[in-house]
Design a protein around this motif. Structure first.
Motif, PDB file in Angstrom:
ATOM      1  N   MET A  39      61.948 106.216 -41.162  1.00  0.00           N
ATOM      2  CA  MET A  39      60.529 105.953 -41.424  1.00  0.00           C
ATOM      3  C   MET A  39      59.814 105.460 -40.176  1.00  0.00           C
ATOM      4  O   MET A  39      58.660 105.811 -39.946  1.00  0.00           O
ATOM      5  CB  MET A  39      60.369 104.945 -42.559  1.00  0.00           C
ATOM      6  N   VAL A  40      60.494 104.651 -39.368  1.00  0.00           N
ATOM      7  CA  VAL A  40      59.889 104.133 -38.143  1.00  0.00           C
ATOM      8  C   VAL A  40      59.528 105.282 -37.205  1.00  0.00           C
ATOM      9  O   VAL A  40      58.515 105.228 -36.508  1.00  0.00           O
ATOM     10  CB  VAL A  40      60.856 103.134 -37.459  1.00  0.00           C
ATOM     11  N   GLU A  41      60.326 106.334 -37.217  1.00  0.00           N
ATOM     12  CA  GLU A  41      60.105 107.467 -36.331  1.00  0.00           C
ATOM     13  C   GLU A  41      59.081 108.466 -36.868  1.00  0.00           C
ATOM     14  O   GLU A  41      58.607 109.323 -36.130  1.00  0.00           O
ATOM     15  CB  GLU A  41      61.434 108.187 -36.079  1.00  0.00           C
ATOM     16  N   MET A  42      58.723 108.352 -38.141  1.00  0.00           N
ATOM     17  CA  MET A  42      57.766 109.284 -38.738  1.00  0.00           C
ATOM     18  C   MET A  42      56.357 109.001 -38.233  1.00  0.00           C
ATOM     19  O   MET A  42      55.996 107.846 -38.004  1.00  0.00           O
ATOM     20  CB  MET A  42      57.769 109.166 -40.266  1.00  0.00           C
ATOM     21  N   PRO A  43      55.542 110.043 -38.090  1.00  0.00           N
ATOM     22  CA  PRO A  43      54.145 109.817 -37.715  1.00  0.00           C
ATOM     23  C   PRO A  43      53.409 109.024 -38.800  1.00  0.00           C
ATOM     24  O   PRO A  43      53.710 109.146 -39.997  1.00  0.00           O
ATOM     25  CB  PRO A  43      53.565 111.229 -37.604  1.00  0.00           C
ATOM     26  N   THR A  44      52.458 108.223 -38.367  1.00  0.00           N
ATOM     27  CA  THR A  44      51.680 107.411 -39.300  1.00  0.00           C
ATOM     28  C   THR A  44      50.991 108.268 -40.347  1.00  0.00           C
ATOM     29  O   THR A  44      50.930 107.893 -41.523  1.00  0.00           O
ATOM     30  CB  THR A  44      50.636 106.581 -38.529  1.00  0.00           C
ATOM     31  N   SER A  45      50.491 109.417 -39.952  1.00  0.00           N
ATOM     32  CA  SER A  45      49.791 110.287 -40.902  1.00  0.00           C
ATOM     33  C   SER A  45      50.729 110.762 -42.014  1.00  0.00           C
ATOM     34  O   SER A  45      50.313 110.871 -43.171  1.00  0.00           O
ATOM     35  CB  SER A  45      49.170 111.477 -40.180  1.00  0.00           C
ATOM     36  N   SER A  46      51.983 111.035 -41.679  1.00  0.00           N
ATOM     37  CA  SER A  46      52.943 111.453 -42.701  1.00  0.00           C
ATOM     38  C   SER A  46      53.216 110.333 -43.691  1.00  0.00           C
ATOM     39  O   SER A  46      53.300 110.567 -44.908  1.00  0.00           O
ATOM     40  CB  SER A  46      54.259 111.890 -42.054  1.00  0.00           C
ATOM     41  N   LEU A  47      53.360 109.118 -43.180  1.00  0.00           N
ATOM     42  CA  LEU A  47      53.570 107.971 -44.078  1.00  0.00           C
ATOM     43  C   LEU A  47      52.352 107.756 -44.971  1.00  0.00           C
ATOM     44  O   LEU A  47      52.487 107.500 -46.180  1.00  0.00           O
ATOM     45  CB  LEU A  47      53.854 106.707 -43.262  1.00  0.00           C
ATOM     46  N   ARG A  48      51.168 107.863 -44.382  1.00  0.00           N
ATOM     47  CA  ARG A  48      49.938 107.670 -45.152  1.00  0.00           C
ATOM     48  C   ARG A  48      49.831 108.732 -46.245  1.00  0.00           C
ATOM     49  O   ARG A  48      49.529 108.421 -47.405  1.00  0.00           O
ATOM     50  CB  ARG A  48      48.725 107.733 -44.233  1.00  0.00           C
ATOM     51  N   ASN A  49      50.076 109.988 -45.883  1.00  0.00           N
ATOM     52  CA  ASN A  49      49.990 111.069 -46.871  1.00  0.00           C
ATOM     53  C   ASN A  49      51.031 110.905 -47.979  1.00  0.00           C
ATOM     54  O   ASN A  49      50.720 111.114 -49.147  1.00  0.00           O
ATOM     55  CB  ASN A  49      50.152 112.424 -46.190  1.00  0.00           C
ATOM     56  N   SER A  50      52.245 110.509 -47.624  1.00  0.00           N
ATOM     57  CA  SER A  50      53.278 110.267 -48.635  1.00  0.00           C
ATOM     58  C   SER A  50      52.862 109.142 -49.574  1.00  0.00           C
ATOM     59  O   SER A  50      53.054 109.234 -50.794  1.00  0.00           O
ATOM     60  CB  SER A  50      54.604 109.908 -47.966  1.00  0.00           C
TER      61      SER A  50
END
Length: 67
Positions: A39-50
């Motif tokens: 999760m730390v390596e995921m882009p912020t936009s991907s976390l936000r969309n999820s």
């Protein structure tokens, strides 16, 4: 009286979230550490969309169940 029912429902939901989170961390601690590292390596936009997809799915489930 309806306010008390709403508060009880909110507290119950919060308690169930804690139960589920606790069970996942207790049963799968190594996998959760790996998952958090990813999760730390995921882009912020991907976390936000999820997060938005999960929130909308939750609202829809509550709406379907509670009407």
């Amino acid at each position: 009286m309806p306010e008390n029912i709403l508060i009880a429902d909110v507290v119950t939901v919060f308690a169930l979230v804690l139960v589920f989170e606790g069970v996942v961390y207790a049963l799968f601690p190594s996998q959760m550490k790996t998952f958090m590292g990813r999760m730390v390596e995921m882009p912020t936009s991907s976390l936000r969309n999820s997060g938005l997809v999960a929130a909308v799915a939750g609202v829809l489930l509550v709406w379907l169940i509670r009407g």
